[in-house]
Scaffold this active site. Structure first.
Site, mmCIF file in Angstrom:
data_model
loop_
_atom_site.group_PDB
_atom_site.id
_atom_site.type_symbol
_atom_site.label_atom_id
_atom_site.label_comp_id
_atom_site.label_asym_id
_atom_site.label_seq_id
_atom_site.Cartn_x
_atom_site.Cartn_y
_atom_site.Cartn_z
ATOM 1 N N ASP A 128 0.834 -1.100 0.091
ATOM 2 C CA ASP A 128 -0.028 0.127 -0.083
ATOM 3 C C ASP A 128 0.955 1.216 0.040
ATOM 4 O OD1 ASP A 128 -2.700 -1.678 0.637
ATOM 5 O OD2 ASP A 128 -1.115 -2.186 2.312
ATOM 6 N N GLU A 180 2.416 -6.595 -5.229
ATOM 7 C CA GLU A 180 1.817 -5.850 -6.630
ATOM 8 C C GLU A 180 3.363 -4.910 -6.879
ATOM 9 O OE1 GLU A 180 -1.616 -3.831 -6.555
ATOM 10 O OE2 GLU A 180 -1.028 -2.199 -7.721
ATOM 11 N N ASP A 181 3.806 -4.018 -6.101
ATOM 12 C CA ASP A 181 4.742 -3.021 -6.506
ATOM 13 C C ASP A 181 6.212 -4.043 -6.922
ATOM 14 O OD1 ASP A 181 5.549 -0.526 -7.067
ATOM 15 O OD2 ASP A 181 6.913 -0.755 -5.786
ATOM 16 N N SER A 182 6.586 -4.937 -5.967
ATOM 17 C CA SER A 182 7.797 -5.570 -6.569
ATOM 18 C C SER A 182 7.763 -6.436 -7.776
ATOM 19 C CB SER A 182 8.429 -6.485 -5.404
ATOM 20 O OG SER A 182 7.274 -7.362 -4.919
HETATM 21 O O1 TRH Z 1 4.913 -5.840 0.490
HETATM 22 P P1 TRH Z 1 3.797 -6.705 -0.187
HETATM 23 O O2 TRH Z 1 3.611 -7.987 0.044
HETATM 24 O O3 TRH Z 1 2.485 -5.747 -0.340
HETATM 25 C C1 TRH Z 1 1.340 -5.942 -0.594
HETATM 26 C C2 TRH Z 1 0.441 -5.869 0.515
HETATM 27 O O4 TRH Z 1 0.377 -6.993 1.220
HETATM 28 C C3 TRH Z 1 -1.080 -5.147 0.106
HETATM 29 O O5 TRH Z 1 -2.169 -5.445 1.239
HETATM 30 C C4 TRH Z 1 -1.544 -6.167 -1.022
HETATM 31 O O6 TRH Z 1 -2.520 -5.630 -1.375
HETATM 32 C C5 TRH Z 1 -0.489 -6.233 -2.170
HETATM 33 O O7 TRH Z 1 0.788 -6.600 -1.748
HETATM 34 C C6 TRH Z 1 -1.105 -6.849 -3.431
HETATM 35 O O8 TRH Z 1 4.475 -6.585 -1.878
HETATM 36 P P2 TRH Z 1 4.752 -5.365 -2.872
HETATM 37 O O9 TRH Z 1 3.507 -4.808 -3.286
HETATM 38 O O10 TRH Z 1 5.590 -5.963 -3.732
HETATM 39 O O11 TRH Z 1 5.309 -4.037 -2.010
HETATM 40 C C7 TRH Z 1 6.621 -4.304 -1.593
HETATM 41 C C8 TRH Z 1 7.521 -3.027 -1.414
HETATM 42 O O12 TRH Z 1 8.602 -2.899 -0.919
HETATM 43 C C9 TRH Z 1 7.710 -2.506 -2.910
HETATM 44 O O13 TRH Z 1 7.529 -1.128 -2.951
HETATM 45 C C10 TRH Z 1 9.070 -2.770 -3.035
HETATM 46 C C11 TRH Z 1 9.894 -2.719 -1.663
HETATM 47 N N1 TRH Z 1 10.929 -2.877 -1.206
HETATM 48 C C12 TRH Z 1 12.042 -2.031 -0.895
HETATM 49 O O14 TRH Z 1 11.936 -0.835 -1.122
HETATM 50 N N2 TRH Z 1 13.101 -2.615 -0.478
HETATM 51 C C13 TRH Z 1 13.414 -4.036 -0.254
HETATM 52 O O15 TRH Z 1 14.562 -4.378 0.263
HETATM 53 C C14 TRH Z 1 12.259 -4.730 -0.477
HETATM 54 C C15 TRH Z 1 12.406 -6.377 -0.500
HETATM 55 C C16 TRH Z 1 10.970 -4.303 -1.105
#
Ligand code: TRH
Length: 377
Positions: free
Chosen positions: A17, A273-275
């Site tokens: 989020d 979503e973002d990664s």
């Molecule tokens: O953390 P996520 O699993 O997040 C979400 C939430 O669970 C949410 O509720 C759900 O709806 C959604 O997934 C689908 O995964 P995400 O989206 O990849 O977010 C991780 C963030 O962390 C992303 O912006 C990348 C960042 N990140 C860093 O900045 N540094 C790091 O070392 C790592 C491993 C990730």
């Protein structure tokens, strides 16, 4: 005068989020000269993405964005030109009431979750009347040209290409994380939720003739890694060797450094979503651990993405990749699936770059939002 944007983010769990909204806020400020306030109800996860941040500050500036704590004790504030509620979070009641009273009521958008499903195209940008008399627009990111697109900063792919061609820059970056890549090893990054299928994958990597250097940012998968290694504790900096497999735990880094990590690796396991999107911009093969939903709706999302992504691969390569993704998301044994994928490695690698360029030919999400606002005015 700069258009003002308020983005509301309620942190449900993990980093997605705040990860998405922080990235969007930064881009709107940097590339579109928007005056952005990012309202976040829990600043703790934000401090991981932006290490200079203060988890207790009511307001703070980072990268041209005013990051504000969205406290339960809401203080009246001016309504912005554009109001984005991320992922259907509920706006503060006083703000909601103030919106229609503004001389020019704001453009009100709900930024939806990312999905490759077909129906998204039909629902993107649809308005819905709300109890305060305004209409809320549902804005869907997506992979198809008739959606809002994906977050992608200007020049991202050029920066990525330059980095991937510069061995020295990669070495320096990895050294900064304490990583000295094992000679001739394939580099894999692993960011995932808990997964019962991991042990068998690690087993196969350990027995492989080719060495693997596995980089694991601190996070939820660590308990499974720890169990397989049979160690009590794993922290950033830890390095463990089992056969051909070197496992190294990395600190959680800021978003831009996480990009560089993805760009440095031959294969990236990502989640949420973002990664997931960032791994696509890395132009390297990836494995997606999708966020599980109670009603199993995530399988529809996963299959919809695969249906798009696998186009252009040979039937055998396509099946190998699909099997790997499905095994990972079922928590099934991964070893056999991984070995099968290796037979198609050059093709799958080329395809990842092709997919990236194809997606990058579409407008990015921030640009699409700004254009939508300008047309709405
Ligand atoms: O953390 P996520 O699993 O997040 C979400 C939430 O669970 C949410 O509720 C759900 O709806 C959604 O997934 C689908 O995964 P995400 O989206 O990849 O977010 C991780 C963030 O962390 C992303 O912006 C990348 C960042 N990140 C860093 O900045 N540094 C790091 O070392 C790592 C491993 C990730």
């Amino acid at each position: 005068m700069k258009a003002t944007w308020d983005i509301f983010c309620s942190v449900v769990d993990n980093y997605g989020d705040i990860g998405v909204t922080w990235r969007l806020a930064r881009q709107l400020a940097a590339e579109h000269s928007c005056a952005v306030r990012l309202w976040v109800d829990d600043l703790q996860p934000f401090t991981r993405l932006c290490p200079g941040a203060d988890a207790t500050a009511a307001q703070q500036w980072h990268d041209g964005v005013s990051v504000c704590h969205w406290s339960k004790d809401w203080q009246p504030t001016e309504v912005a030109d554009v109001v984005i509620e991320a992922f259907a979070c509920r706006l503060p009641p006083a703000y909601f009431d103030a919106m229609p009273k503004r001389s020019l009521p704001p453009l009100w958008l709900n930024l939806e979750y990312l999905s490759a499903e077909q129906w998204v195209s039909g629902c993107h940008a649809l308005p819905s009347p709300q109890p305060n008399g305004l209409r809320k627009i549902f804005f869907f990111p997506g992979f198809r040209p008739d959606t809002g697109g994906l977050l992608r900063e200007a020049g991202l792919l050029d920066r990525r290409h330059a980095f991937q061609q510069d061995i020295g820059a990669q070495r320096a970056f990895l050294q900064g994380l304490g990583v000295e890549p094992v000679e001739n090893a394939r580099l894999i990054s692993l960011f995932a939720y808990e997964n019962a299928g991991l042990a068998n994958w690690l087993e196969v990597l350990a027995q492989d003739p080719r060495p693997t250097h596995l980089l694991v940012p601190e996070g939820r998968i660590l308990s499974d890694v720890q169990r397989w290694l049979e160690v009590d504790e794993l922290r950033a900096g830890a390095v463990q060797r089992r056969g051909a497999l070197t496992v190294q735990i990395l600190p959680f880094v800021r978003q831009d450094d996480y990009d560089r990590l993805l760009w440095s690796c031959d294969f990236n396991a990502v989640r949420g979503e973002d990664s997931f999107v960032r791994a696509q911009w890395a132009g390297r093969p990836l494995l997606w651990h999708i966020y599980q939903q109670d009603d199993d709706a995530h399988w529809l999302k996963l299959d919809a993405f695969l249906e798009m992504y696998l186009k252009g691969l040979s039937p055998a390569a396509s099946e190998a990749l699909r099997n790997l993704w499905r095994a990972w998301n079922s928590g099934n044994e991964m070893g056999q699936r991984w070995s099968e994928l290796q037979l198609h490695w050059p093709q799958v690698t080329k395809h990842a770059e092709h997919w990236c360029l194809e997606q990058a030919s579409q407008a990015d999400l921030a640009a699409a939002l700004v254009l939508f606002y300008l047309n709405w005015l």
